[in-house]
Design an enzyme around this catalytic site. Structure first.
Site, PDB file in Angstrom:
ATOM      1  CD  GLN A  96      -2.317   1.433   2.811  1.00 18.90           C
ATOM      2  OE1 GLN A  96      -3.523   1.288   2.862  1.00 18.90           O
ATOM      3  NE2 GLN A  96      -1.577   1.673   3.900  1.00 18.90           N
ATOM      4  CB  ALA A 144      10.400  -4.382   2.173  1.00 18.41           C
ATOM      5  CB  SER A 153       5.289  -0.380  13.487  1.00 22.45           C
ATOM      6  OG  SER A 153       4.068  -0.797  14.052  1.00 22.45           O
ATOM      7  CD  GLU A 187       1.300  -3.507  17.053  1.00 27.40           C
ATOM      8  OE1 GLU A 187       1.631  -4.197  18.043  1.00 27.40           O
ATOM      9  OE2 GLU A 187       0.129  -3.170  16.821  1.00 27.40           O
ATOM     10  CE1 TYR A 189       4.650  -5.427  11.174  1.00 27.95           C
ATOM     11  CE2 TYR A 189       4.311  -4.103  13.141  1.00 27.95           C
ATOM     12  CZ  TYR A 189       4.397  -4.209  11.772  1.00 27.95           C
ATOM     13  OH  TYR A 189       4.260  -3.081  10.991  1.00 27.95           O
ATOM     14  CG  PHE A 221      -4.016  -5.158   6.524  1.00 27.30           C
ATOM     15  CD1 PHE A 221      -3.285  -4.428   7.445  1.00 27.30           C
ATOM     16  CD2 PHE A 221      -3.332  -5.832   5.524  1.00 27.30           C
ATOM     17  CE1 PHE A 221      -1.901  -4.377   7.381  1.00 27.30           C
ATOM     18  CE2 PHE A 221      -1.947  -5.787   5.440  1.00 27.30           C
ATOM     19  CZ  PHE A 221      -1.227  -5.058   6.373  1.00 27.30           C
ATOM     20  CB  VAL A 222      -8.953  -6.234  10.993  1.00 29.16           C
ATOM     21  CG1 VAL A 222      -8.383  -4.915  11.509  1.00 29.16           C
ATOM     22  CG2 VAL A 222     -10.342  -6.475  11.576  1.00 29.16           C
ATOM     23  CB  THR A 223      -9.025  -1.570   8.090  1.00 34.22           C
ATOM     24  OG1 THR A 223      -7.802  -1.936   7.407  1.00 34.22           O
ATOM     25  CG2 THR A 223      -8.679  -1.076   9.480  1.00 34.22           C
ATOM     26  N   GLY A 247     -12.412 -10.630  15.662  1.00 36.47           N
ATOM     27  CA  GLY A 247     -11.897 -10.927  16.985  1.00 36.47           C
ATOM     28  C   GLY A 247     -12.423  -9.929  18.003  1.00 36.47           C
TER      29      GLY A 247
END
Length: 324
Positions: free
Chosen positions: A12, A78, A126, A128, A150, A188-190, A211
């Site tokens: 993306q 990447a 990220s 995360e 991740y 992806f959940v979105t 979930g």
């Protein structure tokens, strides 16, 4: 003419970035993993983009490519893009998203040392990396303490960027919070949500299985975040910048916004929860403070949450109409 090299150009952010840079007159080169990937993704890229085959984990190949292309700007986008996937493949995640980033940094350092020309590198980090953060909202000084493979791989790359800065390589990072567009894959959940909302509206039937609906995230518009990448790599000095909207919404709110845009009124009857989709360890809420990016880069988000969701739903509805 500025020359740029983008790893992850088929994703993306890489696709959007290639379009932005080409529009600026930049000569764009990108890394793909195979000739098949190059052939399948080339139509989504602007004309004139040159694709090169290689693996991020192959340090010598990355060095060869950078020596051949001699880019002024290197964007490392990447890596493993799914937290869920990283739990299933933790070693691969560390090799690609962690050590792979260091391969890029080292290749850029070799190019710079060998030619005497400055090379600028942008590392896509990220949120995360913060795991279950010690403060809300999170900024550039928030403790790095990842909870997932991740996040750990991204944290290693993030900290190695600072190490390479000490070796006089211009490595900047953007700590990206969730950012979406119609280019997101349905893994992806979105995009899973917006595609399901469009399908239910189009067919008048169907369900959506998810979930934990209570998880809250800071969702932004992907082209805004790509704009932040360009501003960051061209900033006067290499630094770290949190890129976020500063507002959170739950997964349930995302579902509600998507269903409303699609015109589905009875959506609660069509959504169910599967405990197997819940990740082993996940922060309940992530929200970023991008005030440093505003002050130093002049960056701020431009598209509100409801419009982000709406644009994705509109895209998925159009795909269904087009495909009959």
């Amino acid at each position: 003419m500025t020359r740029a090299f983008i790893t992850g150009i088929s994703g993306q952010d890489g696709t959007i970035l290639a379009g932005v840079l080409a529009g600026q007159g930049v000569e764009v080169h990108g890394l793909v993993r195979s000739a098949d990937e190059a052939a399948s993704h080339a139509p989504a890229l602007p004309g004139g983009v040159t694709l090169h085959v290689g693996e991020l984990t192959d340090g010598e190949r990355i060095s060869e490519l950078l020596a051949e292309v001699r880019p002024d700007e290197v964007y490392n986008l990447a890596g493993i893009s799914s937290v869920a996937y990283s739990w299933e493949h933790p070693v691969q995640t560390g090799l690609v998203s962690g050590l792979g980033a260091v391969n890029v940094f080292e290749a850029a350092r070799r190019l710079q040392d060998g030619t005497g020309r400055p090379v600028r590198v942008l590392q896509a980090s990220s949120a995360e990396i913060f795991g279950n953060p010690d403060r809300t909202p999170q900024d550039e000084s928030t403790r790095v303490a990842p909870l997932s493979p991740y996040g750990a791989a991204k944290a290693y790359a993030h900290q190695m960027a600072a190490v390479f800065r000490s070796r006089d390589l211009h490595v900047a990072t953007v700590v990206l919070y969730n950012h979406e567009s119609p280019l997101r894959p349905v893994t992806f959940v979105t995009r899973k949500i917006t595609a399901a909302a469009a399908r239910i509206a189009h067919e008048g039937a169907g369900t959506l299985v998810l979930g934990d609906l209570s998880v809250r995230r800071d969702w932004g518009w992907a082209p805004d975040y790509v704009d932040a990448m360009v501003r960051t790599i061209r900033h006067g000095r290499p630094d770290d910048f949190v890129i976020a909207t500063g507002r959170t919404h739950s997964v349930e709110e995302f579902v509600a916004a998507a269903m409303e845009r699609a015109g589905v009124t009875d959506w609660r009857d069509r959504v169910s929860v599967d405990p197997s989709f819940v990740r082993p360890a996940e922060a309940a809420e992530q929200v970023g403070d991008a005030s440093k990016a505003l002050a130093e880069l002049g960056w701020s988000p431009t598209v509100p949450f409801s419009e982000i969701v709406g644009r994705m739903v509109d895209h998925d509805l159009e795909l269904l109409r087009r495909n009959g």
